[in-house]
Each structure stands twice: as C-alpha cells, then as structure tokens.
Write a protein that holds these residues in place. Structure first.
Motif, PDB file in Angstrom:
ATOM      1  N   ALA A 178      15.161  11.164  -5.945  1.00  0.00           N
ATOM      2  CA  ALA A 178      14.973  10.710  -4.569  1.00  0.00           C
ATOM      3  C   ALA A 178      13.749   9.808  -4.455  1.00  0.00           C
ATOM      4  CB  ALA A 178      14.835  11.914  -3.638  1.00  0.00           C
ATOM      5  N   GLY A 179      12.674  10.177  -5.146  1.00  0.00           N
ATOM      6  CA  GLY A 179      11.473   9.344  -5.127  1.00  0.00           C
ATOM      7  C   GLY A 179      11.697   7.997  -5.776  1.00  0.00           C
ATOM      8  N   ARG A 180      12.435   8.001  -6.898  1.00  0.00           N
ATOM      9  CA  ARG A 180      12.732   6.735  -7.588  1.00  0.00           C
ATOM     10  C   ARG A 180      13.537   5.790  -6.696  1.00  0.00           C
ATOM     11  NH1 ARG A 180      16.784   4.412 -10.487  1.00  0.00           N
ATOM     12  NH2 ARG A 180      18.157   6.161  -9.995  1.00  0.00           N
ATOM     13  N   LEU A 181      14.563   6.330  -6.019  1.00  0.00           N
ATOM     14  CA  LEU A 181      15.382   5.500  -5.137  1.00  0.00           C
ATOM     15  C   LEU A 181      14.561   4.974  -3.961  1.00  0.00           C
ATOM     16  CD1 LEU A 181      18.703   7.580  -5.059  1.00  0.00           C
ATOM     17  CD2 LEU A 181      18.249   5.443  -6.291  1.00  0.00           C
ATOM     18  N   SER A 182      13.643   5.792  -3.464  1.00  0.00           N
ATOM     19  CA  SER A 182      12.781   5.357  -2.357  1.00  0.00           C
ATOM     20  C   SER A 182      11.886   4.197  -2.789  1.00  0.00           C
ATOM     21  CB  SER A 182      11.931   6.532  -1.869  1.00  0.00           C
ATOM     22  OG  SER A 182      11.020   6.111  -0.875  1.00  0.00           O
ATOM     23  N   ILE A 183      11.352   4.275  -4.001  1.00  0.00           N
ATOM     24  CA  ILE A 183      10.494   3.207  -4.503  1.00  0.00           C
ATOM     25  C   ILE A 183      11.288   1.924  -4.717  1.00  0.00           C
ATOM     26  CG2 ILE A 183       9.164   2.475  -6.523  1.00  0.00           C
ATOM     27  CD1 ILE A 183       8.079   5.297  -6.708  1.00  0.00           C
ATOM     28  N   LEU A 184      12.501   2.044  -5.273  1.00  0.00           N
ATOM     29  CA  LEU A 184      13.343   0.864  -5.477  1.00  0.00           C
ATOM     30  C   LEU A 184      13.696   0.207  -4.146  1.00  0.00           C
ATOM     31  CD1 LEU A 184      15.755   2.112  -8.299  1.00  0.00           C
ATOM     32  CD2 LEU A 184      13.853   0.497  -8.515  1.00  0.00           C
ATOM     33  N   VAL A 193       0.840  -1.203   0.000  1.00  0.00           N
ATOM     34  CA  VAL A 193       0.000   0.000   0.000  1.00  0.00           C
ATOM     35  C   VAL A 193       0.879   1.259   0.000  1.00  0.00           C
ATOM     36  CG1 VAL A 193      -1.695   1.323   1.325  1.00  0.00           C
ATOM     37  CG2 VAL A 193      -1.942  -1.141   1.123  1.00  0.00           C
ATOM     38  N   GLU A 194       1.960   1.212   0.776  1.00  0.00           N
ATOM     39  CA  GLU A 194       2.897   2.343   0.782  1.00  0.00           C
ATOM     40  C   GLU A 194       3.483   2.561  -0.609  1.00  0.00           C
ATOM     41  OE1 GLU A 194       7.168   3.648   2.825  1.00  0.00           O
ATOM     42  OE2 GLU A 194       6.118   1.850   3.517  1.00  0.00           O
ATOM     43  N   HIS A 195       3.802   1.468  -1.290  1.00  0.00           N
ATOM     44  CA  HIS A 195       4.332   1.566  -2.646  1.00  0.00           C
ATOM     45  C   HIS A 195       3.288   2.162  -3.586  1.00  0.00           C
ATOM     46  CE1 HIS A 195       5.644   0.172  -6.635  1.00  0.00           C
ATOM     47  NE2 HIS A 195       6.850   0.067  -6.138  1.00  0.00           N
ATOM     48  N   TRP A 196       2.039   1.760  -3.433  1.00  0.00           N
ATOM     49  CA  TRP A 196       0.924   2.289  -4.234  1.00  0.00           C
ATOM     50  C   TRP A 196       0.842   3.805  -4.083  1.00  0.00           C
ATOM     51  CZ3 TRP A 196      -3.029   1.817  -7.603  1.00  0.00           C
ATOM     52  CH2 TRP A 196      -4.220   2.485  -7.397  1.00  0.00           C
ATOM     53  N   GLN A 197       0.957   4.279  -2.852  1.00  0.00           N
ATOM     54  CA  GLN A 197       0.863   5.710  -2.586  1.00  0.00           C
ATOM     55  C   GLN A 197       2.107   6.453  -3.091  1.00  0.00           C
ATOM     56  OE1 GLN A 197       0.358   5.523   1.632  1.00  0.00           O
ATOM     57  NE2 GLN A 197      -1.811   4.967   1.530  1.00  0.00           N
ATOM     58  N   SER A 198       3.289   5.891  -2.810  1.00  0.00           N
ATOM     59  CA  SER A 198       4.533   6.538  -3.218  1.00  0.00           C
ATOM     60  C   SER A 198       4.658   6.583  -4.737  1.00  0.00           C
ATOM     61  CB  SER A 198       5.729   5.799  -2.609  1.00  0.00           C
ATOM     62  OG  SER A 198       6.946   6.418  -2.943  1.00  0.00           O
ATOM     63  N   LYS A 199       4.245   5.513  -5.403  1.00  0.00           N
ATOM     64  CA  LYS A 199       4.316   5.475  -6.860  1.00  0.00           C
ATOM     65  C   LYS A 199       3.369   6.512  -7.475  1.00  0.00           C
ATOM     66  CE  LYS A 199       4.149   2.121 -10.670  1.00  0.00           C
ATOM     67  NZ  LYS A 199       2.900   2.476 -11.349  1.00  0.00           N
ATOM     68  N   SER A 200       2.229   6.741  -6.824  1.00  0.00           N
ATOM     69  CA  SER A 200       1.307   7.770  -7.308  1.00  0.00           C
ATOM     70  C   SER A 200       1.950   9.148  -7.195  1.00  0.00           C
ATOM     71  CB  SER A 200       0.006   7.725  -6.507  1.00  0.00           C
ATOM     72  OG  SER A 200      -0.845   8.793  -6.857  1.00  0.00           O
ATOM     73  N   ASP A 201       2.640   9.409  -6.075  1.00  0.00           N
ATOM     74  CA  ASP A 201       3.337  10.680  -5.916  1.00  0.00           C
ATOM     75  C   ASP A 201       4.413  10.843  -6.992  1.00  0.00           C
ATOM     76  OD1 ASP A 201       1.805  11.268  -3.731  1.00  0.00           O
ATOM     77  OD2 ASP A 201       3.285  10.589  -2.264  1.00  0.00           O
ATOM     78  N   GLN A 202       5.120   9.732  -7.264  1.00  0.00           N
ATOM     79  CA  GLN A 202       6.180   9.781  -8.269  1.00  0.00           C
ATOM     80  C   GLN A 202       5.611  10.077  -9.656  1.00  0.00           C
ATOM     81  OE1 GLN A 202       9.192   9.856  -7.499  1.00  0.00           O
ATOM     82  NE2 GLN A 202      10.463   9.283  -9.251  1.00  0.00           N
ATOM     83  N   GLN A 203       4.487   9.449  -9.979  1.00  0.00           N
ATOM     84  CA  GLN A 203       3.836   9.721 -11.263  1.00  0.00           C
ATOM     85  C   GLN A 203       3.412  11.183 -11.358  1.00  0.00           C
ATOM     86  OE1 GLN A 203       0.871   6.454 -10.994  1.00  0.00           O
ATOM     87  NE2 GLN A 203       1.429   6.014 -13.099  1.00  0.00           N
TER      88      GLN A 203
END
Length: 476
Positions: A319-325, A258-268
């Motif tokens: 920074a967002g990309r590295l956080s998602i990875l 779920v955290e990834h779902w939210q973070s990926k939305s922010d990244q998009q």
C-alpha cells in the motif's frame, strides 16, 4: 533588536516566505536532512530512532529536476539580440556580469531562479570611479577601459532583498544584503556582511561596527553618487502577484515533494522492520540457551513448546509503495502542466499577438525574462549615455497541446537520464494514449532490435564481433 537597516521589511518577508522550503528541496538530501521541520518526529518515537530514520532518508529530487528541465526550455536556443542593441553594449554582453557569463548563460540562471523561487532580480551596477574622498580613480577614458570600468549585471537572489520603498515614479529606495570579501592577513580573506542602500542617484553601504556587542551596532561604511538618476534594478518574476510580489510557480509540486520525502521515509522504516523477522518462542524453559543459525538445533522435552519466526504480512508495504508511485505521477503531472497550452491559438505568432490565449504558463515566464532583459539593457545604455538599449528575443515556442504530450516529454528526459527504464517509459506512453493500447513491450522490443542501431550509435567497424545471442527457451 536588529538595526532597521538590517531588518527585513514585512513586504520582503512575504517575498521570502517560501525560500527556506525551496532551498531545502534544491539543496538535495543533505539540505533536507538538515531541515528537520520537514521530517516530523512521530508521537512516542524515541529520539534515537528518529535520528536514525532521518540519517538514512534520501530525497527523490522531483522539484529540482523539474525546475532544471523546464527552466532550460526557453534557453534551448540562443538568446538573440535585436538590431537595435548598440554595438557598445553587444561586446559587453559576452561577459555581462564580469564573471565570465554571457547574456544567454546569465539569463538562463536568472530564469531558473525565478522559476524555482518565484522571483529573481537583476541589478545593473557600475564600478566606482571615485575614492572615499571624492578623488577620481581614473584620469582618462583609456584607463577606465583598461580597468574594465563599464556597466554589468548582478544576479540578486530574493533572500538578499531586505526591503524597498516606492512612490508614483517606482522604486525610490532598495536595501540589499551583500557579502564583501576583504584581505585577512597576507594569505587569507574574510567575508564581511554589509547592507547596500540604493536611492535615486546615490548609494550607501552599512556595516556592523567592529567591537560592538549589540545587534544594532551598524553604521555607514561607504557612500557615493551615480550618474544614473534611477535605481537600476529589474525584477524577474516566475509567478507575479504584483510589483515586487511573487511566489513559486510550482509551489504545489514543492509541497508534494516534501510529502514524498516523508512518505518514502515511512516506507523505508517499514521495510526495515519487515526484513527483520522476530523469533517467537512458547513453552521454553527460561534457562534454555538458544543458538540461531544454519548449524544449530533447538531441543526441548516439553510437549507444548513452539519456536517460530513472526514476519510482516506485507500488505502495508504494498500500500505504501502504490501511494508513493501515485504521488510521483502527480508530481510529474504538476510539472507538465506548465507546458500545456491554454485553449485557443497555438502558433508562436498567435501566442505573441494574443498574449493570453495559446500560451502555456512557462511561455509567460519566458516572456517575463525577455521583458526583464530588455529593461536591464536599457539601464546599461543609460549608464553610458546611450538613448536606447535595444531588445532581445527568448525562445518561447515550446508549448504542448495536451497534458499527456507534456508529461511524456518529462518522462523522456527521465528515461534519457537513466532514471526510468525503457519498458516503464513505454508503459507510461501507453497509459497516456500515445501508444496503441493493444501493443506489448515484448513486441515493440523485437521491432526495435530488428531495425538496427539508431543514428549516431553505429557500431565501430574495428571493434571485435559481439557474441551470438543466446537461444530463447521454447515454450512447453
């Protein structure tokens, strides 16, 4: 108010606490978009922007894939029947649920459900042999056999469990939510919700009263007695907390997804902003008409005028990309931990003997499935007067010695599914210490090309010859 027969008990509510979350994750992108509580609307974010952000969000199905991969491991080899399983039962196990699934396929789905939701159940049911008036539906055994009247398994989802009562002898009442299908005219059917109340030696189905305008207008619809004097229900635990108490074994992975779902939305969202530069003008006349394009020019007589694009620096994007990875790596590790054998004995024989030492968490889930299968067979035997139902064996020798080894296997699955490149897979193996650190992917790729195709991938001799490889440019 909801009628007591339809109301979920506090114990059942606790059993279903995480079902909504797991439903959304297993349902994929569509289900996650519908479950808006997992995509919060930020302060000062207008409704239109939020709805647009939600519509373009896509789910990285880490939880679903992990459950599929790990849940399949105990069933990578066929479920084997012991010699003590009666021949009468063996023939029924080829269609154990009267819907075409054999015992192996049925337990595989029950096991995945137990692993994903933390709990599943097997009801060993038997078709009615009497009508509502108590008149026998079948006169002879031959008629019963022709109508396939025999015990069968029913998979019970935790959401369908409304409540239960126990005493010193175990279950004395169980309430299950069901959906009955009835004919609706000459060419259609309709689904009717009902509650089945099972007690020792009897059952009653309740339905909402037709024409009633209150939620508590429920009444008994049908009832009957059973020849078996216990409630033939078997719980299957993914992560047992107690009798009829469980939670998902990979709950933390679900939260991380779920955290990834939210973070990926922010990244998009930030990528969308960064990809659209803003045109900034200074010192231009307010009446100037500006056309922006390759075939246009901006002209002004003011010396202090300026016109330029303002673009995002890109630091937040990286920074967002590295956080998602990093989050994806943590999710892989969470799934792999179920495969890691605890310190102690590591062979299957020692694992079975010691029960705790030398077993990984997934092996214990497999043992729970195996025990539940044995109990279900015993209930099936009791329905037809057999003394013993026998035993089954589920494959359990799949533990990994280290977390690196376990996570590498999950990476291999992702690589084979086309979700991870060969080079990235090689890099992950190197990072885990499985491949020597001084090796390079370019060197390894040359070795792979030189050794020829893998077994099973030999070229077709009748196929036209492949074009010659292009010469590599020489280094200056």
């Amino acid at each position: 108010m909801t009628h007591p027969v339809r109301k979920r008990s506090p114990e059942a509510e606790a059993l279903n606490e995480h079902c909504a979350l797991i439903d959304a994750l297993l349902g994929g992108t569509k289900a996650m978009r519908a479950a808006v509580e997992y995509m919060p609307r930020w302060p000062a974010e207008d409704k239109e922007s939020y709805e647009t952000r939600l519509k373009v969000a896509t789910l990285f199905p880490a939880y679903q894939r992990t459950i599929e991969v790990l849940g399949a491991k105990p069933f990578s080899k066929p479920v084997t029947l012991g010699k003590d399983v009666p021949a009468k039962l063996q023939q029924w196990l080829e269609d154990v649920d009267r819907q075409g699934r054999n015992l192996h396929a049925f337990l595989a789905e029950v096991g995945q459900e137990a692993l994903g939701y933390g709990f599943s159940g097997i009801l060993v049911d038997y078709p009615p042999t009497q009508d509502k008036d108590g008149k026998a539906l079948y006169v002879t055994k031959a008629e019963e056999q022709a109508a396939a009247v025999r015990p069968y398994f029913v998979q019970i989802h935790p959401k369908n469990i409304l409540g239960w009562l126990t005493d010193k002898d175990g279950l004395k009442q169980l309430r299950l939510l069901e959906t009955a299908t009835e004919e609706d005219g000459d060419f259609a059917t309709k689904e009717v919700e009902q509650v089945r109340v099972l007690t020792r030696g009897a059952w009653v189905t309740w339905r909402k009263v037709e024409g009633g305008n209150k939620q508590d207008d429920w009444a008994p619809h049908d009832s009957g007695v059973t020849t078996i004097k216990s409630i033939p229900f078997v719980p299957v635990y993914g992560n047992r907390l107690g009798f009829m108490r469980a939670r998902p074994a990979l709950l933390e992975l679900a939260y991380a997804n779920v955290e990834h779902w939210q973070s990926k939305s922010d990244q998009q969202n930030i990528l969308h902003v960064a990809r659209v530069p803003i045109l900034f003008g200074k010192g231009l006349e307010s009446t100037d008409t500006i056309a922006v394009g390759a075939g246009s020019m901006i002209k002004t007589d003011r010396a202090d005028a300026d016109l330029k694009f303002v673009e995002h620096s890109g630091k937040a994007i990286d920074a967002g990309r590295l956080s998602i990875l990093d989050l994806e790596d943590r999710m892989r590790q969470a799934g792999a931990e179920l495969l890691v054998i605890k310190p102690g004995n590591v062979t299957e024989t020692q694992t079975l003997a010691d029960n705790e030492q030398g077993a990984c968490a997934l092996q214990k889930v497999a043992e729970n499935i195996e025990d539940s299968g044995d109990q279900a067979l015993q209930f099936m035997a009791e329905w037809v007067g057999e003394a013993e139902g026998g035993h089954i064996t589920v494959f359990k020798d799949f533990g990994a010695a280290t977390l690196a080894e376990a996570s590498a296997e999950l990476l291999l699955k992702a690589n084979q599914a086309g979700k991870l490149s060969n080079e990235s897979f090689y890099g992950e193996l190197q990072r885990r210490g499985i491949v020597r650190p001084d090796a390079t992917w370019a060197e390894e790729q040359e070795k792979i090309d030189a050794q020829g195709p893998a077994l099973g991938n030999m070229p077709d001799p009748d196929a036209p010859p492949a074009p010659p490889p292009k010469a590599k440019p020489k280094a200056p």
